[in-house]
Design a protein around this motif. Structure first.
Motif, short mmCIF file in Angstrom:
data_model
loop_
_atom_site.label_atom_id
_atom_site.label_comp_id
_atom_site.label_asym_id
_atom_site.label_seq_id
_atom_site.Cartn_x
_atom_site.Cartn_y
_atom_site.Cartn_z
N CYS A 33 0.85 -1.19 0.00
CA CYS A 33 0.00 0.00 0.00
C CYS A 33 0.90 1.25 0.00
O CYS A 33 2.12 1.15 0.05
N ASN A 34 0.26 2.40 -0.05
CA ASN A 34 1.00 3.67 -0.05
C ASN A 34 0.31 4.68 0.85
O ASN A 34 -0.06 5.76 0.42
N GLN A 35 0.14 4.31 2.11
CA GLN A 35 -0.58 5.19 3.02
C GLN A 35 0.36 6.08 3.81
O GLN A 35 1.59 5.97 3.71
N THR A 36 -0.24 6.96 4.59
CA THR A 36 0.53 7.92 5.37
C THR A 36 1.42 7.20 6.39
O THR A 36 0.93 6.38 7.17
N PRO A 37 2.71 7.48 6.39
CA PRO A 37 3.60 6.83 7.37
C PRO A 37 3.45 7.44 8.75
O PRO A 37 2.85 8.51 8.90
#
Length: 624
Positions: A365-369
């Protein structure tokens, strides 16, 4: 059968697994050195794939199996493998004469190179744009998590003094940053600047994908002609449930389903990644009787944020493993979210030849770190995305097919492969599931009831906006692969504008170059197949309605139906036609009623979905 399957497996295993690892690292940890290495060896990899796909001995062996007296004694899965391999061989050019085969292979080599370059340009263009901000008035409205991420980005770029409160801030086109600006920034000029930058990515200078798109479309058309198809869409549909005509019927009837975009409440503080994953794993245990536990350290990872998990059945025995790479890394990782296999379940390729090799998946995924000591705080859309990709992973991991070529997601028609992923999204709106994961990361407070009701109410609007967006993408994809003539009087952007007039309430800007970053169809597997998302939506909603019909509060019934879903949709993989698998689970052909109810569609749109249902039913009847 076993000997032929074994030959294919052993020939392909070393190259397939190794290239899968390389391709995965290219997506999550891109470097100039890796690009150079891929560019050097890719022609040999493609050459090997073509030799295997065009092998007359293997093709003839499969034909002999199909024509033999033993054909009727084979299992359904084995028959599907034979039929699929014969069809794939023909589509790979096995029947072409020498000169045409050479031309076909040359085209395939160039298409691989162009697709690779397309994706690289999108990644480079995305990370090239950034805005340095010191005036807090410019970023009024951005939530604290977005400001913390922007300050963290600034620190990584050398501005060590940056803080969320005082800046400076660096905002990028990476998804968590860009979406936050578009949803929350009060500064209209800032939103416009970012929107224009986003829709013109990879459309100018050294990173311009425009000529690459034209060349890809031209070569795909030439490839189709060599295979005696009218256009590339016909080639694509040869391995799908639908036909071009049926897909276009669906998209035309859904064109009227356009309404205002959804408005999502600010709920990120209630969706911390650890809580979401705990809830997701608990749901998997309830529905499918599996336990998921951390197995960090058991396998090497490509980034310290990557987790490794073990999946066990009710007896406690491992049945699968998966990697989870959750966070955005714009400097090295491509955007979007996906699931892919590391290795599939296979008896032929097992170590001891008695117990099948266990499947392993990538879930990315590419979510907020995490920022400022806080956990990753997810938007509701990011929660849906995790559930979606986990649905794909479940089908890969819970397969019971021992024939590797139809195990998990392999051998499933492309327009049915989204069923488990979209099915899992439905559970995000299930009260017990949602309230179990929606806990304030500081106070532990459960999501307020009024916010939950707003999420439910917003579902119809979200479905509408997503449907409208998907409708444009799907229509544009088919138009480019059926009627567009590369080098003709109409450019690809003219086609985009023309399709948008029929599918978008607000037409795109004249300078919109979205196509230059449409990786799904130019650097992925969705060419002439993007409509599949809508096709599978009916199937997934109807599958979830089995739980609704039994009563979502009836835990015993939910478990029973969950086990049935596992034993059919998730277990059978590509070993059985998806239309037959669905009927085995649901007890009848698919119905659009559940989708209409979930999305609150009008009677006009209901008629459209009724026609869609007739299309799907006709495919089912044709397959019998």
């Amino acid at each position: 059968m076993a000997k032929v399957g074994g030959a294919i497996g052993k020939d392909y295993r070393s190259v397939g697994v190794a290239w899968g690892v390389i391709n995965h690292l290219k997506s999550v940890k891109d470097t100039p050195e890796l690009r150079a290495a891929i560019e050097e060896v890719q022609p040999e990899k493609v050459k090997f794939q073509l030799r295997l796909g065009q092998s007359k001995p293997i093709y003839n062996a499969f034909k002999a199996i199909q024509d033999s007296p033993q054909w009727q004694s084979l299992s359904n899965a084995q028959k599907r493998i034979v039929e699929s391999q014969i069809k794939e061989a023909v589509l790979n050019g096995v029947a072409l004469e020498d000169d045409k085969r050479k031309e076909f292979n040359k085209i395939q080599q160039e298409l691989e190179r162009l697709s690779q370059k397309f994706g690289e340009n999108v990644l480079d263009a995305t990370k090239k744009f950034e805005k340095f901000i010191t005036d807090e008035k410019e970023i009024e409205g951005l939530p604290a998590t977005a400001l913390a991420l922007a300050a963290q980005t600034a620190v990584s770029k050398g501005h060590k003094e940056a803080t969320a409160e005082n800046g400076p801030w660096i905002i990028t086109l990476d998804a968590p940053s860009f979406i936050s600006v578009m949803q929350h920034a009060q500064n209209r000029d800032l939103r416009e600047e970012f929107y224009r930058a986003y829709v013109t990515r990879a459309s100018s200078g050294d990173l311009d994908n425009t000529p690459i798109i034209d060349q890809i479309l031209k070569l795909r058309q030439e490839k189709a002609k060599l295979l005696n198809y009218i256009n590339y869409a016909e080639v694509s549909m040869a391995t799908k449930m639908a036909t071009v005509q049926k897909a276009e019927e669906l998209l035309e009837k859904l064109r009227t389903a356009s309404w205002d975009a959804a408005v999502q409440g600010r709920t990120a503080a209630y969706f911390s990644l650890p809580k979401v994953m705990d809830g997701l794993f608990n749901l998997a245990n309830t529905l499918f009787g599996i336990d998921i536990e951390p197995a960090d350290g058991l396998a090497p990872v490509w980034n310290n944020d990557v987790r490794f998990y073990r999946v066990k059945d009710c007896s406690g025995s491992p049945i699968a493993y998966f990697y989870f790479d959750p966070y955005s890394r714009p400097s090295e990782k491509r955007g979007g979210a996906w699931m892919d296999e590391v290795v599939s379940r296979s008896l032929v390729l097992s170590c001891n030849g008695t117990a099948p090799r266990l499947p392993i998946a990538h879930m990315v995924c590419n979510q907020t770190p995490p920022v400022g000591g806080k956990p990753s705080l997810m938007t509701f859309r990011e929660v849906e995305t995790v559930f979606h990709e986990f649905g794909h992973a479940l089908q890969h991991m819970l397969t019971k097919q021992d024939e590797g070529l139809v195990a998990g997601i392999r051998g499933i028609e492309w327009d049915a492969v989204e069923l488990p992923s979209q099915f899992m999204e439905n559970w995000c709106y299930h009260r017990e599931t949602l309230m179990g994961i929606a806990k304030h990361y500081v106070t532990g407070e459960t999501l307020p009831e009024d916010v939950y009701l707003k999420l439910l109410a917003a579902r119809t609007f979200r479905a509408g906006s997503l449907s409208l967006r998907q409708l444009k993408f799907a229509s544009l994809d088919l138009e480019l692969h059926t009627r567009y003539i590369p080098g003709g009087s109409e450019t690809i952007f003219d086609v985009d504008q023309r399709v948008s007039k029929r599918t978008q309430v607000i037409p795109p800007l004249p300078e919109d170059r979205f196509l230059c970053s449409f990786s799904h169809i130019f650097a992925g597997g969705y060419a002439a197949g993007y409509y599949s998302y809508k096709w599978a939506e009916v199937l997934s909603a109807d599958a979830f309605s089995a739980f609704e019909d039994a009563g979502l509060d009836d835990s015993k019934a939910v478990k029973e139906i969950g086990r049935k879903f596992r034993e059919t949709i998730l277990a059978l993989g590509g070993g059985k036609a998806p239309s037959e698998v669905f009927v085995e689970f649901r007890g009848r052909e698919p119905s659009p009623e559940a989708l209409l109810r979930h999305n609150g569609l009008s009677s006009v749109t209901a008629s459209a979905y009724l026609i869609l249902f007739i299309c799907i039913l006709s495919v089912y009847i044709d397959s019998k």
